[in-house]
Design a protein around this motif. Sequence first.
Motif, mmCIF file in Angstrom:
data_model
loop_
_atom_site.group_PDB
_atom_site.id
_atom_site.type_symbol
_atom_site.label_atom_id
_atom_site.label_comp_id
_atom_site.label_asym_id
_atom_site.label_seq_id
_atom_site.Cartn_x
_atom_site.Cartn_y
_atom_site.Cartn_z
ATOM 1 N N THR A 1 -13.285 -3.435 -4.194
ATOM 2 C CA THR A 1 -12.106 -2.617 -4.008
ATOM 3 C C THR A 1 -10.996 -3.129 -4.919
ATOM 4 O O THR A 1 -10.699 -4.317 -4.914
ATOM 5 C CB THR A 1 -11.624 -2.691 -2.542
ATOM 6 O OG1 THR A 1 -12.705 -2.365 -1.691
ATOM 7 C CG2 THR A 1 -10.465 -1.754 -2.301
ATOM 8 N N PRO A 2 -10.395 -2.250 -5.710
ATOM 9 C CA PRO A 2 -9.295 -2.720 -6.557
ATOM 10 C C PRO A 2 -8.136 -3.209 -5.686
ATOM 11 O O PRO A 2 -7.912 -2.713 -4.591
ATOM 12 C CB PRO A 2 -8.905 -1.487 -7.365
ATOM 13 C CG PRO A 2 -9.502 -0.328 -6.670
ATOM 14 C CD PRO A 2 -10.648 -0.835 -5.848
ATOM 15 N N ALA A 3 -7.399 -4.188 -6.183
ATOM 16 C CA ALA A 3 -6.299 -4.777 -5.424
ATOM 17 C C ALA A 3 -5.165 -3.781 -5.193
ATOM 18 O O ALA A 3 -4.465 -3.864 -4.204
ATOM 19 C CB ALA A 3 -5.776 -6.008 -6.144
ATOM 20 N N MET A 4 -4.994 -2.820 -6.098
ATOM 21 C CA MET A 4 -3.927 -1.842 -5.957
ATOM 22 C C MET A 4 -4.351 -0.531 -6.592
ATOM 23 O O MET A 4 -4.993 -0.524 -7.644
ATOM 24 C CB MET A 4 -2.648 -2.355 -6.636
ATOM 25 C CG MET A 4 -1.488 -1.417 -6.476
ATOM 26 S SD MET A 4 0.129 -2.020 -7.037
ATOM 27 C CE MET A 4 -0.212 -2.970 -8.482
ATOM 28 N N HIS A 5 -4.009 0.574 -5.918
ATOM 29 C CA HIS A 5 -4.250 1.877 -6.539
ATOM 30 C C HIS A 5 -3.190 2.864 -6.077
ATOM 31 O O HIS A 5 -2.570 2.701 -5.026
ATOM 32 C CB HIS A 5 -5.672 2.392 -6.270
ATOM 33 C CG HIS A 5 -5.975 2.675 -4.840
ATOM 34 N ND1 HIS A 5 -6.333 1.700 -3.933
ATOM 35 C CD2 HIS A 5 -5.972 3.838 -4.154
ATOM 36 C CE1 HIS A 5 -6.539 2.252 -2.750
ATOM 37 N NE2 HIS A 5 -6.317 3.538 -2.843
ATOM 38 N N ALA A 6 -2.982 3.885 -6.904
ATOM 39 C CA ALA A 6 -1.961 4.892 -6.643
ATOM 40 C C ALA A 6 -2.472 5.898 -5.629
ATOM 41 O O ALA A 6 -3.663 6.248 -5.611
ATOM 42 C CB ALA A 6 -1.596 5.609 -7.936
ATOM 43 N N LEU A 7 -1.575 6.358 -4.769
ATOM 44 C CA LEU A 7 -1.890 7.387 -3.782
ATOM 45 C C LEU A 7 -1.300 8.713 -4.235
ATOM 46 O O LEU A 7 -0.323 8.739 -4.981
ATOM 47 C CB LEU A 7 -1.322 6.992 -2.416
ATOM 48 C CG LEU A 7 -1.859 5.686 -1.831
ATOM 49 C CD1 LEU A 7 -1.129 5.349 -0.528
ATOM 50 C CD2 LEU A 7 -3.355 5.796 -1.575
ATOM 51 N N PRO A 8 -1.883 9.822 -3.778
ATOM 52 C CA PRO A 8 -1.395 11.145 -4.215
ATOM 53 C C PRO A 8 0.063 11.419 -3.856
ATOM 54 O O PRO A 8 0.735 12.190 -4.529
ATOM 55 C CB PRO A 8 -2.301 12.130 -3.485
ATOM 56 C CG PRO A 8 -3.486 11.354 -3.048
ATOM 57 C CD PRO A 8 -3.052 9.931 -2.932
ATOM 58 N N ASP A 9 0.583 10.785 -2.799
ATOM 59 C CA ASP A 9 1.966 11.040 -2.378
ATOM 60 C C ASP A 9 2.991 10.233 -3.172
ATOM 61 O O ASP A 9 4.169 10.223 -2.847
ATOM 62 C CB ASP A 9 2.134 10.785 -0.881
ATOM 63 C CG ASP A 9 1.857 9.343 -0.482
ATOM 64 O OD1 ASP A 9 1.561 8.507 -1.361
ATOM 65 O OD2 ASP A 9 1.927 9.057 0.723
ATOM 66 N N GLY A 10 2.541 9.538 -4.215
ATOM 67 C CA GLY A 10 3.457 8.788 -5.063
ATOM 68 C C GLY A 10 3.630 7.339 -4.654
ATOM 69 O O GLY A 10 4.360 6.603 -5.299
ATOM 70 N N GLU A 11 2.974 6.920 -3.592
ATOM 71 C CA GLU A 11 3.055 5.532 -3.165
ATOM 72 C C GLU A 11 1.869 4.767 -3.737
ATOM 73 O O GLU A 11 0.982 5.342 -4.359
ATOM 74 C CB GLU A 11 3.066 5.448 -1.641
ATOM 75 C CG GLU A 11 4.315 6.053 -1.030
ATOM 76 C CD GLU A 11 4.375 5.866 0.475
ATOM 77 O OE1 GLU A 11 3.359 5.465 1.074
ATOM 78 O OE2 GLU A 11 5.442 6.121 1.038
ATOM 79 N N ALA A 12 1.863 3.466 -3.524
ATOM 80 C CA ALA A 12 0.761 2.620 -3.959
ATOM 81 C C ALA A 12 0.177 1.924 -2.741
ATOM 82 O O ALA A 12 0.891 1.603 -1.795
ATOM 83 C CB ALA A 12 1.247 1.589 -4.968
ATOM 84 N N GLU A 13 -1.117 1.702 -2.775
ATOM 85 C CA GLU A 13 -1.781 0.956 -1.709
ATOM 86 C C GLU A 13 -2.217 -0.374 -2.286
ATOM 87 O O GLU A 13 -2.815 -0.453 -3.346
ATOM 88 C CB GLU A 13 -2.990 1.719 -1.191
ATOM 89 C CG GLU A 13 -3.636 1.036 -0.006
ATOM 90 C CD GLU A 13 -4.699 1.907 0.622
ATOM 91 O OE1 GLU A 13 -5.881 1.768 0.222
ATOM 92 O OE2 GLU A 13 -4.341 2.733 1.466
ATOM 93 N N LEU A 14 -1.874 -1.428 -1.570
ATOM 94 C CA LEU A 14 -2.133 -2.782 -2.007
ATOM 95 C C LEU A 14 -3.101 -3.435 -1.043
ATOM 96 O O LEU A 14 -2.914 -3.366 0.167
ATOM 97 C CB LEU A 14 -0.801 -3.540 -1.993
ATOM 98 C CG LEU A 14 -0.673 -4.850 -2.689
ATOM 99 C CD1 LEU A 14 -0.892 -4.687 -4.183
ATOM 100 C CD2 LEU A 14 0.726 -5.388 -2.443
ATOM 101 N N THR A 15 -4.141 -4.051 -1.549
ATOM 102 C CA THR A 15 -5.091 -4.764 -0.722
ATOM 103 C C THR A 15 -4.826 -6.250 -0.862
ATOM 104 O O THR A 15 -4.782 -6.772 -1.970
ATOM 105 C CB THR A 15 -6.538 -4.463 -1.170
ATOM 106 O OG1 THR A 15 -6.732 -3.048 -1.133
ATOM 107 C CG2 THR A 15 -7.547 -5.139 -0.278
ATOM 108 N N LEU A 16 -4.604 -6.912 0.287
ATOM 109 C CA LEU A 16 -4.368 -8.345 0.245
ATOM 110 C C LEU A 16 -4.837 -8.980 1.544
ATOM 111 O O LEU A 16 -5.059 -8.319 2.540
ATOM 112 C CB LEU A 16 -2.887 -8.666 0.002
ATOM 113 C CG LEU A 16 -1.910 -8.113 1.028
ATOM 114 C CD1 LEU A 16 -1.248 -9.255 1.760
ATOM 115 C CD2 LEU A 16 -0.876 -7.288 0.289
ATOM 116 N N VAL A 17 -4.987 -10.277 1.502
ATOM 117 C CA VAL A 17 -5.382 -11.048 2.668
ATOM 118 C C VAL A 17 -4.210 -11.937 3.040
ATOM 119 O O VAL A 17 -3.654 -12.630 2.191
ATOM 120 C CB VAL A 17 -6.635 -11.909 2.377
ATOM 121 C CG1 VAL A 17 -6.969 -12.791 3.556
ATOM 122 C CG2 VAL A 17 -7.800 -11.017 2.002
#
Length: 110
Positions: free
Chosen positions: A6-22
């Motif tokens: 899973t990429p650490a960060m990706h863009a969402l359609p609503d203009g926000e970003a999703e960040l994956t972290l532990v």
Amino acid sequence: MNDRVTPAMHALPDGEAELTLVVRLPWEDVARLGQEAGRLATQMRRPVTLEEAVSHRLRSTRAASHAKPAGEQPPAVTAAPASVSSLPSRPPAEQARQAIDRITGTAGTA
């Protein structure tokens, strides 16, 4: 090596970003997040994940800090963990059991 695909960060359609972290948290903080999720679920009238509770908390904190007058500083991020570290030291298993009891609402019934 990290086997996650899973990429650490990706863009969402609503203009926000999703960040994956532990994040490593004390059990007391996890219990507080569970309580926050419970409050949010009641407010939204649907189940809420811990991730949603964290996101909601971050957004409300950010919105509150943006609403302050220019001269005021937002509260320090380290203020919350200080209250946790002042608690007497207990074995990790006991901390986990008590935190789970608080989340599930079974504290004191066992």
